[in-house]
Write an enzyme that holds these catalytic residues in place. Structure first.
Site, PDB file in Angstrom:
ATOM      1  CG  ASP A  86      -1.857   1.223   1.220  1.00 23.05           C
ATOM      2  OD1 ASP A  86      -2.503   1.459   0.181  1.00 23.05           O
ATOM      3  OD2 ASP A  86      -1.927   1.953   2.229  1.00 23.05           O
ATOM      4  CB  SER A  87       0.171   4.746  -0.873  1.00 20.37           C
ATOM      5  OG  SER A  87      -0.989   4.918  -0.077  1.00 20.37           O
ATOM      6  CE1 TYR A  91       2.827   6.016  -3.332  1.00 20.85           C
ATOM      7  CE2 TYR A  91       1.836   4.161  -4.494  1.00 20.85           C
ATOM      8  CZ  TYR A  91       2.914   4.723  -3.830  1.00 20.85           C
ATOM      9  OH  TYR A  91       4.072   3.996  -3.684  1.00 20.85           O
ATOM     10  N   GLY A  92      -3.012   9.283  -3.862  1.00 24.01           N
ATOM     11  CA  GLY A  92      -4.336   9.580  -4.415  1.00 24.01           C
ATOM     12  C   GLY A  92      -4.423  10.754  -5.375  1.00 24.01           C
ATOM     13  CB  CYS A 106      -3.087   0.607  -2.604  1.00 23.82           C
ATOM     14  SG  CYS A 106      -3.110   2.355  -3.033  1.00 23.82           S
ATOM     15  CG  ASN A 107      -9.485   0.739  -3.430  1.00 28.26           C
ATOM     16  OD1 ASN A 107     -10.276   0.009  -3.990  1.00 28.26           O
ATOM     17  ND2 ASN A 107      -9.297   0.703  -2.117  1.00 28.26           N
ATOM     18  CB  THR A 108      -4.679   5.067  -5.434  1.00 24.74           C
ATOM     19  OG1 THR A 108      -5.625   5.569  -4.493  1.00 24.74           O
ATOM     20  CG2 THR A 108      -4.242   6.169  -6.367  1.00 24.74           C
ATOM     21  CD  GLU A 126      -0.282   7.176   5.292  1.00 22.11           C
ATOM     22  OE1 GLU A 126       0.880   7.281   5.718  1.00 22.11           O
ATOM     23  OE2 GLU A 126      -0.822   6.072   5.088  1.00 22.11           O
ATOM     24  CB  CYS A 144      -9.709   4.758   0.104  1.00 20.58           C
ATOM     25  SG  CYS A 144      -8.078   5.210   0.751  1.00 20.58           S
ATOM     26  CB  THR A 145      -6.989  -0.094   1.858  1.00 26.51           C
ATOM     27  OG1 THR A 145      -5.833   0.643   1.433  1.00 26.51           O
ATOM     28  CG2 THR A 145      -7.448  -1.007   0.739  1.00 26.51           C
ATOM     29  CG  HIS A 146      -5.225   5.114   3.988  1.00 23.54           C
ATOM     30  ND1 HIS A 146      -4.682   4.505   2.884  1.00 23.54           N
ATOM     31  CD2 HIS A 146      -4.188   5.666   4.664  1.00 23.54           C
ATOM     32  CE1 HIS A 146      -3.367   4.696   2.895  1.00 23.54           C
ATOM     33  NE2 HIS A 146      -3.050   5.396   3.967  1.00 23.54           N
TER      34      HIS A 146
END
Ligand code: DGL
Length: 272
Positions: A9-10, A41-42, A72-74, A157, A191-193
């Site tokens: 993931d980012s 990254y978004g 990570c979806n992005t 983040e 979004c995995t966040h």
């Protein structure tokens, strides 16, 4: 030679997916890498997200992972296809990279009753229209409404989870999504966040709307994938180990990662 499953993931978000994967498939070995030094990254271009993602995937391959999950979806939206179609056949023909968008799209009809789905995601995922393409391919009658949430990943983040500013933007993004169609009956956290904000997102969402996170969906899909692909399953080592790497500060990672992963994390630093 057997190797671990790589998870990328980012930043911290992929840990919400890894948590579910480990619950479903506890016997395997796992290596997680978060590119915290370059997150988010978004809002980045296709080229940049592809370049960063491919660097991380190659690093995971070098660590011996035969299979990598882009949690990570992005990255799944902007890099997966190029990696699968152009890089793997030339450079690593027997390795595999899987994303999170297709498995999520495959089960969306199980959640919505009135076939109106809202999607909260990064700007990059929204602009790629990957969810619209994938869901429409499988379920043409489902209507999809998207809302980009460009400030959520930077706030997460930076560990601003309990901040009034975060509440303000969660409310705003849900309001803007429901303005598009107040009949939406399912909201996908694409979004995995975002699962780390689930409590607040639930608080600001009308009670009759179902909120869907991706962790279990991806874990179930990976379980089914490994059953369908015994040749890959046989290449994954089974000692129940978890290694964590970050491209930024390990002290920060160790402090913040448990909120996403649900248990203590001891990370190592890596430059990719
Ligand atoms: N967890 C990533 C996703 O699912 C966040 C992307 C970002 O870094 O902005 O899209």
């Amino acid at each position: 030679m057997k190797g671990p499953i790589g998870i990328f993931d980012s930043g911290y978000g992929g840990l919400t997916v890894m948590k579910s994967i480990v619950q479903y498939l506890p016997d395997y070995d796992y290596i997680y890498i978060g590119d915290n030094a370059r997150t988010p990254y978004g809002n980045r271009s296709f080229e940049t997200v592809y370049h960063y993602t491919w660097e991380a995937v190659k690093w995971l391959f070098q660590k011996g992972c035969p299979l990598v999950i882009l949690a990570c979806n992005t990255a799944s939206a902007k890099a997966l296809r190029t990696i699968q179609q152009q890089n793997l056949p030339v450079d690593f023909p027997t390795n595999r990279v899987l994303g999170v968008i297709r498995p999520t799209a495959e089960v969306m009809d199980q959640f919505t009753h009135n076939r109106k789905i809202g999607i909260l995601a990064t700007r990059g995922t929204v602009q790629s229209e990957s969810y619209i393409l994938e869901i429409k391919k499988l379920f043409p009658s489902i209507e999809i409404f998207q809302q980009a949430c460009p400030l959520l990943v930077p706030l997460i983040e930076n560990n601003e989870l309990d901040n009034h500013g975060t509440d303000f933007f969660i409310k705003k993004y849900i309001h803007d999504l429901l303005q598009q169609d107040p009949g939406i009956d399912t909201i996908l956290l694409a979004c995995t966040h975002y699962p780390v904000l689930l409590k607040k997102i639930t608080e600001y969402t009308p009670i009759d709307i179902q909120i869907v996170s991706q962790g279990e969906i991806v874990a179930e899909s990976l379980t089914a994938y490994l059953k369908r692909h015994p040749e890959m399953e046989g290449r994954i080592s089974r000692n129940s180990t978890h290694e964590f790497y970050t491209t930024d500060s390990t002290a920060d990672f160790n402090e913040h990662a448990p909120a996403f992963f649900g248990s203590p994390v001891l990370s190592q630093h890596v430059i990719i």
